[in-house]
Design a protein around this motif. Structure first.
Motif, mmCIF file in Angstrom:
data_model
loop_
_atom_site.group_PDB
_atom_site.id
_atom_site.type_symbol
_atom_site.label_atom_id
_atom_site.label_comp_id
_atom_site.label_asym_id
_atom_site.label_seq_id
_atom_site.Cartn_x
_atom_site.Cartn_y
_atom_site.Cartn_z
ATOM 1 N N TRP A 21 0.837 -1.204 0.000
ATOM 2 C CA TRP A 21 0.000 0.000 0.000
ATOM 3 C C TRP A 21 0.870 1.250 0.000
ATOM 4 C CZ3 TRP A 21 -1.122 4.266 3.096
ATOM 5 C CH2 TRP A 21 -2.303 4.951 2.758
ATOM 6 N N ARG A 24 2.503 1.817 -3.387
ATOM 7 C CA ARG A 24 1.554 2.357 -4.362
ATOM 8 C C ARG A 24 1.333 3.865 -4.150
ATOM 9 N NH1 ARG A 24 -2.297 1.273 -8.084
ATOM 10 N NH2 ARG A 24 -4.007 2.752 -8.025
ATOM 11 N N ARG A 25 1.191 4.270 -2.884
ATOM 12 C CA ARG A 25 1.031 5.704 -2.621
ATOM 13 C C ARG A 25 2.281 6.458 -3.058
ATOM 14 N NH1 ARG A 25 -3.616 4.768 -3.193
ATOM 15 N NH2 ARG A 25 -3.744 7.024 -3.400
ATOM 16 N N GLU A 29 2.780 9.678 -5.299
ATOM 17 C CA GLU A 29 3.295 10.895 -4.639
ATOM 18 C C GLU A 29 4.790 10.715 -4.435
ATOM 19 O OE1 GLU A 29 1.093 11.234 -0.910
ATOM 20 O OE2 GLU A 29 -0.466 10.084 -1.907
ATOM 21 N N LEU A 32 6.786 11.267 -1.170
ATOM 22 C CA LEU A 32 6.397 10.594 0.081
ATOM 23 C C LEU A 32 7.630 10.041 0.788
ATOM 24 C CD1 LEU A 32 3.735 9.927 1.559
ATOM 25 C CD2 LEU A 32 3.744 7.712 0.405
ATOM 26 N N THR A 108 2.959 -10.910 12.437
ATOM 27 C CA THR A 108 1.939 -10.914 13.500
ATOM 28 C C THR A 108 2.572 -10.872 14.889
ATOM 29 O OG1 THR A 108 1.822 -13.330 13.638
ATOM 30 C CG2 THR A 108 0.362 -12.265 12.043
ATOM 31 N N ALA A 168 -1.987 -8.126 11.887
ATOM 32 C CA ALA A 168 -2.555 -9.339 11.315
ATOM 33 C C ALA A 168 -2.252 -9.406 9.825
ATOM 34 C CB ALA A 168 -4.071 -9.376 11.544
ATOM 35 N N GLN A 169 -2.218 -10.596 9.298
ATOM 36 C CA GLN A 169 -2.076 -10.767 7.858
ATOM 37 C C GLN A 169 -3.272 -10.116 7.146
ATOM 38 O OE1 GLN A 169 -1.825 -15.026 7.771
ATOM 39 N NE2 GLN A 169 0.369 -15.044 8.174
ATOM 40 N N SER A 170 -3.008 -9.571 5.973
ATOM 41 C CA SER A 170 -4.052 -8.999 5.108
ATOM 42 C C SER A 170 -4.751 -7.794 5.719
ATOM 43 C CB SER A 170 -5.103 -10.058 4.733
ATOM 44 O OG SER A 170 -4.486 -11.120 4.036
ATOM 45 N N LEU A 171 -4.118 -7.169 6.697
ATOM 46 C CA LEU A 171 -4.743 -6.041 7.390
ATOM 47 C C LEU A 171 -3.940 -4.766 7.160
ATOM 48 C CD1 LEU A 171 -7.231 -5.957 9.301
ATOM 49 C CD2 LEU A 171 -5.594 -5.685 11.143
ATOM 50 N N LEU A 172 -4.609 -3.755 6.648
ATOM 51 C CA LEU A 172 -3.976 -2.451 6.447
ATOM 52 C C LEU A 172 -4.037 -1.680 7.759
ATOM 53 C CD1 LEU A 172 -2.774 -0.614 4.216
ATOM 54 C CD2 LEU A 172 -5.100 0.251 3.833
ATOM 55 N N HIS A 173 -2.870 -1.205 8.237
ATOM 56 C CA HIS A 173 -2.849 -0.524 9.536
ATOM 57 C C HIS A 173 -1.945 0.706 9.437
ATOM 58 C CE1 HIS A 173 -2.680 0.343 13.744
ATOM 59 N NE2 HIS A 173 -3.430 -0.691 14.048
ATOM 60 N N PRO A 174 -2.496 1.886 9.749
ATOM 61 C CA PRO A 174 -1.726 3.119 9.530
ATOM 62 C C PRO A 174 -0.419 3.165 10.318
ATOM 63 C CG PRO A 174 -3.713 3.541 10.835
ATOM 64 C CD PRO A 174 -3.835 2.153 10.300
ATOM 65 N N VAL A 177 2.116 1.134 8.394
ATOM 66 C CA VAL A 177 2.538 1.911 7.219
ATOM 67 C C VAL A 177 3.537 2.988 7.632
ATOM 68 C CG1 VAL A 177 1.762 3.522 5.435
ATOM 69 C CG2 VAL A 177 0.398 1.486 5.933
#
Lengths: 304, 304
Positions: A21, A24-25, A29, A32, A108, A168-174, A177
């Motif tokens: 993620w 990609r941002r 940008e 970034l 995890t 967690a796997q597959s979890l987007l977390h700010p 990031v």
């Protein structure tokens, strides 16, 4: 090649989605993460696994960079094909050869932000020392494990794994990031200092040297018969004490630590490691004197 | 059938591994959960997904109990085949017919211990009220969502989902096991009281009625362009305030809540729901008067 070309790999494991993620941002940008003019390429390591939300399709991509696998002229397994693609494109002998790779992972386990170094390559140790001196983060030196090899970074002259958790796997977390971004920025800061000849190498490097791994206690059908003890979960990097509780079964029987005081556990309850029979890994914290050969090695990389 | 026969399903989603672990220990230690003589069967809902550590193989088993799918004489998808197997074995018209089903789940969202009820079947509401009066846990009433249907429990005369979190997918965690065991024990306690005619039904039922779901803000390629706001993560069941921060993008732009005060978010950042375009669901907390018809419905189940 007169400087560094950096390969940034996100999603080497397809269900670790925070780095992809961020990447990609970053594509959208460019400011970034500031690269200070260092040339780089960013890729999704395992795009098919990423698309389907799985760690891998046929085999772990980060155990696939093995000469025996990569020499196959017509591989069938998706990850072997993908490893060859990555090397053809960005490997040392590839179309756009890179001399440094950053492989972005999440876990995890409550590892916080850390680096993983494989083996004792002098250039890796020099680079890890620079990042540690800027950010103070711990380093896990993974070596001497016959069951685990073929890591991506080993296929480039210099490379580090950036490992961030817990998530967690597959979890987007700010927060994950943000932590990934911070370490990635530090990497580009330090690479540009090496290029300019102004990197300040520290006198010491603190590493956590891999000793081995502990599996769950298992029953007659090889199923885990005990969980990790609740008091241990989240205590990565904190030295174990002799007789400390490690596991607890459904009858409340406790399985205790029988090793040496000051053994430091890492990757406690990483979900992906259960299939590898790893409930946690054990390390020894060591302080190493910085060697001038490490500095020469990383400075040599830019002149490859 | 003169009493209850209970079907306990663990691992309806193959990467929710805490309930399957508990069920296995229970098989080996029958006193682990006291059933007070109530006859029960325990099964792994999706054994192939459980074996391979995935939520499902071809489609979500917990969206597969649809008449249109189940009426197919020769289904191809694994989960449709498995749904038919479960019904043949334990469905109301099966070999060992059960009249009550408990479907055990876990979530990456900080839902704590809760119940999920689908629709407003009187027997389900009676049973949920009994569990709530014993344990005080919240109830999510999932209804009025055209995109989500075919839930397992709907194929039995009475049934609840027990949902426990937060825990990562594929991760064994002793607290999640303990919470699952506690709710499962309460279910058997209350079922046996219904059988004996000594259940104490409360005067009220507090439910969180599903209003709809919010997706992540997405870019032109339908990729999430913002994460959940860090202040919101872990705040399931806590009413939102107007203009509260919901999402934040990489430029630190904030996406704020535009709905009504007192809307209660649930399943905030459930990893498996990203593919369903759900970043969180929204509910309204309501207090319902207990109806004597609900009591009659659950008492009727035991005489089916």
């Amino acid at each position: 090649m007169t400087s560094f070309k950096v390969l940034v790999v996100a999603g080497t494991h397809g269900n670790e989605i925070n780095a992809p993620w961020l990447i990609r941002r970053w594509e959208q940008e460019p400011d970034l993460i500031k690269t200070n003019g260092i040339k780089y390429f960013s890729v999704i390591g395992n795009p098919e696994a990423y698309r389907t939300g799985r760690r891998y399709i046929s085999r772990d991509l980060n155990r696939t960079f093995e000469p025996a696998l990569l020499s196959s002229p017509n591989p069938i397994e998706y990850e072997v094909i993908r490893a060859k693609q990555l090397l053809s494109a960005y490997g040392p002998a590839g179309r756009d050869p890179c001399n440094l790779v950053l492989d972005l992972h999440s876990t995890t386990a409550a590892m916080g932000s850390c680096l993983v170094v494989y083996g004792r390559r002098p250039a890796d140790l020099a680079f890890a020392a620079l990042i540690q001196s800027q950010l103070g983060l711990p380093i896990y030196l993974h070596e001497s494990d016959d069951l685990e090899h073929g890591f991506l970074v080993e296929a480039w002259p210099c490379g580090l794994v950036i490992e961030i958790g817990a998530v967690a796997q597959s979890l987007l977390h700010p927060k994950i990031v943000a932590q990934t971004k911070l370490v990635l920025q530090a990497c580009f800061d330090q690479i540009s200092k090496v290029v300019l000849g102004i990197a300040k190498f520290p006198n010491h490097l603190v590493i956590h040297r891999h000793l081995g791994s502990l599996d769950f206690p298992r029953d007659e059908d090889s199923q885990p018969e005990a969980c990790l003890h609740p008091d241990l979960i989240g205590k990565d990097w904190i030295p174990l004490k002799k007789h400390q509780s490690l596991f607890v079964d459904s009858k409340k029987n406790i399985f205790r630590f029988k090793g040496e005081d000051l053994t430091v556990p890492v990757f406690i309850n990483e979900a992906a490691y259960a299939e590898k029979n790893i409930a946690m890994s054990l390390t020894k914290r060591e302080v190493w004197c910085f060697s001038s050969k490490w500095k020469e090695a990383i400075e040599g990389c830019k002149h490859n």
